[in-house]
Design a protein around this motif. Structure first.
Motif, PDB file in Angstrom:
ATOM      1  N   ILE A 163      -0.112   9.163   4.929  1.00  0.00           N
ATOM      2  CA  ILE A 163      -0.435   7.672   5.323  1.00  0.00           C
ATOM      3  C   ILE A 163       1.001   7.068   4.917  1.00  0.00           C
ATOM      4  CG2 ILE A 163      -1.575   5.566   4.226  1.00  0.00           C
ATOM      5  CD1 ILE A 163      -3.715   7.206   3.846  1.00  0.00           C
ATOM      6  N   VAL A 164       1.747   7.370   4.044  1.00  0.00           N
ATOM      7  CA  VAL A 164       3.042   6.790   3.794  1.00  0.00           C
ATOM      8  C   VAL A 164       3.933   6.944   5.052  1.00  0.00           C
ATOM      9  CG1 VAL A 164       5.332   6.564   2.247  1.00  0.00           C
ATOM     10  CG2 VAL A 164       2.891   6.655   1.191  1.00  0.00           C
ATOM     11  N   CYS A 177      -2.026  10.882   0.981  1.00  0.00           N
ATOM     12  CA  CYS A 177      -1.034   9.643   0.594  1.00  0.00           C
ATOM     13  C   CYS A 177       0.264   9.905   1.334  1.00  0.00           C
ATOM     14  CB  CYS A 177      -0.762   9.451  -1.026  1.00  0.00           C
ATOM     15  SG  CYS A 177      -2.234   8.923  -1.511  1.00  0.00           S
ATOM     16  N   SER A 224      -2.407  -1.679  -5.397  1.00  0.00           N
ATOM     17  CA  SER A 224      -2.203  -2.494  -4.590  1.00  0.00           C
ATOM     18  C   SER A 224      -2.820  -3.955  -4.722  1.00  0.00           C
ATOM     19  CB  SER A 224      -2.760  -2.170  -3.017  1.00  0.00           C
ATOM     20  OG  SER A 224      -2.062  -0.937  -2.461  1.00  0.00           O
ATOM     21  N   SER A 253       2.101   1.674  -3.543  1.00  0.00           N
ATOM     22  CA  SER A 253       1.017   2.368  -4.434  1.00  0.00           C
ATOM     23  C   SER A 253       0.734   3.718  -4.125  1.00  0.00           C
ATOM     24  CB  SER A 253      -0.203   1.253  -4.298  1.00  0.00           C
ATOM     25  OG  SER A 253      -0.024  -0.074  -4.183  1.00  0.00           O
ATOM     26  N   MET A 254       0.520   4.153  -2.929  1.00  0.00           N
ATOM     27  CA  MET A 254       0.382   5.365  -2.725  1.00  0.00           C
ATOM     28  C   MET A 254       1.410   6.391  -3.250  1.00  0.00           C
ATOM     29  SD  MET A 254      -1.453   5.645   1.230  1.00  0.00           S
ATOM     30  CE  MET A 254      -3.098   4.907   1.065  1.00  0.00           C
ATOM     31  N   ALA A 260      -4.439   4.189  -5.482  1.00  0.00           N
ATOM     32  CA  ALA A 260      -3.723   3.334  -4.702  1.00  0.00           C
ATOM     33  C   ALA A 260      -4.123   2.010  -4.158  1.00  0.00           C
ATOM     34  CB  ALA A 260      -3.266   4.001  -3.444  1.00  0.00           C
ATOM     35  N   THR A 314      -6.770   9.843  -5.048  1.00  0.00           N
ATOM     36  CA  THR A 314      -5.783   8.912  -5.071  1.00  0.00           C
ATOM     37  C   THR A 314      -5.654   7.639  -4.128  1.00  0.00           C
ATOM     38  OG1 THR A 314      -5.028  10.364  -2.992  1.00  0.00           O
ATOM     39  CG2 THR A 314      -4.069  11.008  -5.395  1.00  0.00           C
ATOM     40  N   LEU A 315      -6.687   7.658  -3.172  1.00  0.00           N
ATOM     41  CA  LEU A 315      -6.766   6.644  -2.487  1.00  0.00           C
ATOM     42  C   LEU A 315      -7.385   5.401  -3.233  1.00  0.00           C
ATOM     43  CD1 LEU A 315      -8.402   7.921   0.991  1.00  0.00           C
ATOM     44  CD2 LEU A 315      -6.105   7.274   0.480  1.00  0.00           C
ATOM     45  N   LEU A 317       0.688  -1.115  -0.050  1.00  0.00           N
ATOM     46  CA  LEU A 317      -0.013  -0.002   0.090  1.00  0.00           C
ATOM     47  C   LEU A 317       0.865   1.204   0.017  1.00  0.00           C
ATOM     48  CD1 LEU A 317      -3.142   0.828   0.100  1.00  0.00           C
ATOM     49  CD2 LEU A 317      -2.612   0.891   2.464  1.00  0.00           C
ATOM     50  N   ALA A 332       0.735   6.562  -6.687  1.00  0.00           N
ATOM     51  CA  ALA A 332      -0.474   7.498  -7.096  1.00  0.00           C
ATOM     52  C   ALA A 332      -0.116   8.965  -6.887  1.00  0.00           C
ATOM     53  CB  ALA A 332      -1.380   7.251  -6.106  1.00  0.00           C
ATOM     54  N   ASP A 333       0.821   9.302  -6.035  1.00  0.00           N
ATOM     55  CA  ASP A 333       1.285  10.500  -5.937  1.00  0.00           C
ATOM     56  C   ASP A 333       2.245  10.969  -7.365  1.00  0.00           C
ATOM     57  OD1 ASP A 333      -0.089  11.710  -3.864  1.00  0.00           O
ATOM     58  OD2 ASP A 333       1.678  11.806  -2.424  1.00  0.00           O
TER      59      ASP A 333
END
Length: 778
Positions: free
Chosen positions: A463-464, A460, A524, A197-198, A520, A516-517, A194, A201-202
């Motif tokens: 979260i990262v 993102c 994932s 993936s984030m 991601a 973006t979520l 994840l 996505a960014d």
């Protein structure tokens, strides 16, 4: 006479004793002792390749060059944040106390999160030079049994699990929990994937945000510039940016570095000027007291403003994700000596100007309003250039992270181009580049302004950073084996910071961050699905390990008397009943069978097994050919080929491993001739002292073996590749389970059939290529 031992009628092993002067009628030598020294040497080389360290440590000029490149790639995103942090934080002219409180949060965020957490701690948690959340997962997998590795592959994760007695009680208990809990293992895998993936996505969002932000600055000069024109110009710049990616990270970073360096130094000078001319008292923001009182005084509004203040360190994940391209020391050098002090003075100088701004408008465009007099047009040009360059950080990160997940079988093989001989992990992926470009163009056209994009930006990142904090805490205990209070302190301090920022920015999810979520989550799902499908494939392929005695036996029609066979009659081999039976004929020529797994000396490649089963024939000379990629530019010719005799039960059968670097072009029309030359040298030195003997000194057995190779080469040379078609085996369970499993496997197989094969670069004449198809049920 040739003496044969073994179970002639059954499936027992066939052992041949051959005097050094004896050869069969076809000049094929069967040996009982098939060069154990070479076999041991091949095993040692394979172990060395498997345990080879890929991490590069730069020194001197190369270190300075890497630091220069990292400046041009990594800091474009975090370095352009002074363009919009204050305007994203305040909606009205702030009071001095609020301004200093916000500045204090920025200063301590850059200090704690970027400098202390990432630069000094997280960068040290690399996995053999690789960074990112998935590298942390891979690093943990080296020290705990939490992942199933692909069998027979030399680039997989090697376990370095310390003995239980060498670990502290807390670390021992945590490791035991992870190794015995399937749920914990799956959760770690999902978290690692994840995070990757984030960041990717960014990688779609950042170029659109930075370029749109730069082009919207033109409205300062041309207020009537239409939105469609801004979007059109932005898309044109983005297309150019993605089209220069094939030049490679090294060239791009070296070219972009002057822009970023000039930008950062301009911010430094501007900050010092504003601090000296306007309000030096904002330096009180270095006291964290002002940060705490700002949040306490403003309550919910202060908490919500954190969503704008976190933009000061967006792009921090690129520091860790890009470590493979530049190295830890280069990133530390460029951040501590250049980017960090320049950014501090930039924010401090802007705060000094805003605090004395009587027009109460400077906070709405903090960079352009606060530049020194007479430098506006220069600042406009350098800001646009820097904002364009800002996209490079996440593009490069996407390539680096995708190469990691692909190497560890979480993504299908796509073309990867290594762009530098000096910096080994700088890669370019054409397919990923064009997909990123398409996604970025769509995002630019749909959102069309930085306000809408800003709502999707930042979630993102936080979260990262929280995922990174959690996984590094495990690294501290399991890998570094430090006392548990150290890991707990790290997790509490930095986890709290990440959680506070995340709680603030999550309110953006309904306003645009959902994009973006969702992206991601889709990425994932693809990564996890591919890994699950590969594990199903490996489980099925593990049943294909066949030994020579399981495949072949001596023909019962051979003329044997008292354990001996007439030298005029070569021993004939037959397939065992499990593989259809039948006597094997011999086809003139040299057969090169591609062995994708490079199995042990007592196993037969699947493609060779299927060849014998279908054609009931074997070439005069057989080569099991395996390619072993190494993380280095080139491998010297003298060290490329590792040769052993494959098995004593199949005459003139050799196992060749080709060790090659990423810059070596080995799958060429001349590959067959090179293999023959290496075989001639191997046979000539067989049983000798290691030095090449004179032709007249060769034994009759070796001369006969060389003659067999010459005849096979003169007859024909054929490359034989396996074409494995996979089908879904009908399993048990309830209807829902069967349907779910079949849907996942069908998706996996569809992706597998529509992606690049590992031998896609094979450059040989198709007239010499044979594909043997076979079905494998999973």
């Amino acid at each position: 006479m040739v003496t044969l031992k073994g179970d002639v009628e059954g499936d027992g092993p066939i052992v041949a004793e051959v005097p050094s002067s004896t050869a069969g009628k076809e000049g094929v030598i069967i040996q009982e002792d098939w060069d154990l020294d070479h076999e041991e040497k091949a095993r040692r080389i394979a172990e060395d390749d498997l345990n080879r360290k890929h991490k590069q440590n730069y020194k001197g000029f190369i270190l300075l060059w890497a630091a220069w490149q990292s400046t041009g790639v990594i800091y474009g995103d975090i370095g352009t944040s002074p363009l919009y942090v204050y305007s994203s934080t305040f909606t009205a002219q702030p009071t001095w106390i609020d301004l200093v409180g916000a500045l204090s949060i920025i200063i301590w965020s850059l200090t704690l999160i970027v400098t202390i957490k990432y630069t000094f701690i997280v960068l040290s948690a690399d996995d053999d030079g690789q960074g990112g959340t998935f590298a942390l997962y891979s690093l943990l997998a080296r020290y705990a049994k939490i992942v199933r590795n692909e069998p027979h592959v030399t680039h997989t994760v090697q376990l370095e699990r310390p003995r239980t007695g060498d670990m502290r009680p807390v670390g021992r208990n945590i490791r035991a929990f992870l190794e015995h809990s399937r749920l914990a293992q799956y959760a770690l895998k999902v978290i690692g994937v994840l995070g990757v993936s984030m960041v990717m996505a960014d990688g779609v969002l950042t170029p659109a945000q930075s370029v749109l932000g730069a082009i919207q600055g033109l409205k300062v000069i041309h207020p009537n510039l239409a939105t469609s024109s801004i979007v059109g110009i932005s898309i044109a710049i983005l297309v150019v940016l993605f089209f220069v990616q094939p030049f490679g990270t090294s060239k791009i970073g070296t070219s972009f570095a002057p822009i970023v360096i000039i930008w950062l130094l301009f911010n430094l000078c501007s900050g010092i000027y504003n601090l000296a001319v306007h309000d030096y008292t904002v330096l009180k923001a270095f006291s964290p007291h002002y940060a705490f009182t700002y949040l306490a005084r403003n309550g919910n509004a202060g908490w919500q403003s954190l969503g704008g203040l976190l933009l000061a360190f967006t792009g921090v994940e690129a520091l860790f994700a890009d470590i493979g391209a530049f190295g830890k020391r280069a990133i530390q050098l460029s951040w501590l000596c250049l980017a960090y002090p320049c950014l501090l003075f930039a924010y401090i100088g802007q705060a000094a100007y805003i605090s004395k701004d009587t027009t109460e408008t400077a906070f709405t465009n903090p960079f352009f309003y606060t530049v020194p007099p007479g430098s506006f047009y220069f600042s406009m040009v350098i800001a646009i250039l820097a904002a364009v360059v800002a996209s490079q950080a996440m593009i490069t990160s996407s390539f680096q992270l995708l190469s990691q997940v692909m190497r560890l079988s979480y993504f299908p093989h796509i073309k990867t181009v290594h762009t530098s001989r000096k910096f080994h992990d700088q890669v370019y992926m054409p397919l990923a580049n064009w997909l990123l470009m398409i996604g970025t163009i769509i995002v630019t056209g749909v959102y069309n302004n930085t306000t809408s994009l800003g709502n999707a930006y930042g979630v993102c990142v936080t979260i990262v950073t929280l995922i990174t904090t959690t996984m590094v805490s495990l690294v501290v205990i399991i890998v570094w084996r430090l006392p548990s209070p150290v890991a707990l302190l790290f997790f509490i301090v930095f986890g709290s910071l990440d959680a506070v920022y995340l709680s603030s920015v999550l309110r953006k999810v309904p306003q645009g961050a959902w994009f973006t979520l969702v992206l991601a989550l889709i990425l994932s799902s693809i990564f996890i699905l591919w890994r699950w499908g590969k594990e199903q494939q490996w489980a099925a392929e593990a049943k294909d390990n066949v030994t020579p005695s399981q495949l072949l036996q001596l023909s019962p029609t051979s003329s044997i008397r008292n354990g001996e066979i007439d030298s005029q009659n070569a021993p004939q081999l037959t397939l065992t009943s499990a593989f259809g039976g039948g006597t094997l004929s011999t086809a003139a020529g040299l057969g090169i069978f591609f062995d994708k797994v490079g199995g042990g000396s007592n196993t037969i490649p699947k493609v060779f097994t299927q060849f014998l089963r279908k054609f009931k024939a074997r070439p005069d000379v057989i080569v099991f050919f395996h390619m072993r990629p190494l993380s280095m530019p080139t491998v010297p010719l003298a060290e490329q080929f590792v040769i052993t005799r494959a098995t004593s039960q199949i005459p003139s059968c050799y196992r060749i491993t080709l060790r090659h670097g990423y810059m070596d072009d080995v799958l060429t029309p001349g590959l067959g001739q090179k293999i023959v030359q290496q075989l001639e040298e191997f046979i000539t030195r067989s049983g000798e002292t290691g030095t090449k003997p004179r032709p007249e000194d060769l034994s009759p057995a070796i001369r006969a073996e060389l003659d067999a190779l010459d005849r096979a080469e003169a007859a024909q040379m054929v490359y034989v590749m396996g074409k494995q078609v996979m089908r879904i085996r009908r399993g048990g369970g309830n209807v829902v389970t069967r349907f779910f499993r079949m849907a996942m496997l069908e998706t996996f197989l569809w992706i597998r059939e529509n992606t690049r094969t590992k031998l896609a670069d094979l450059d040989i004449d198709p007239d010499y290529l044979v594909e043997v198809g076979f079905v494998k049920e999973i």
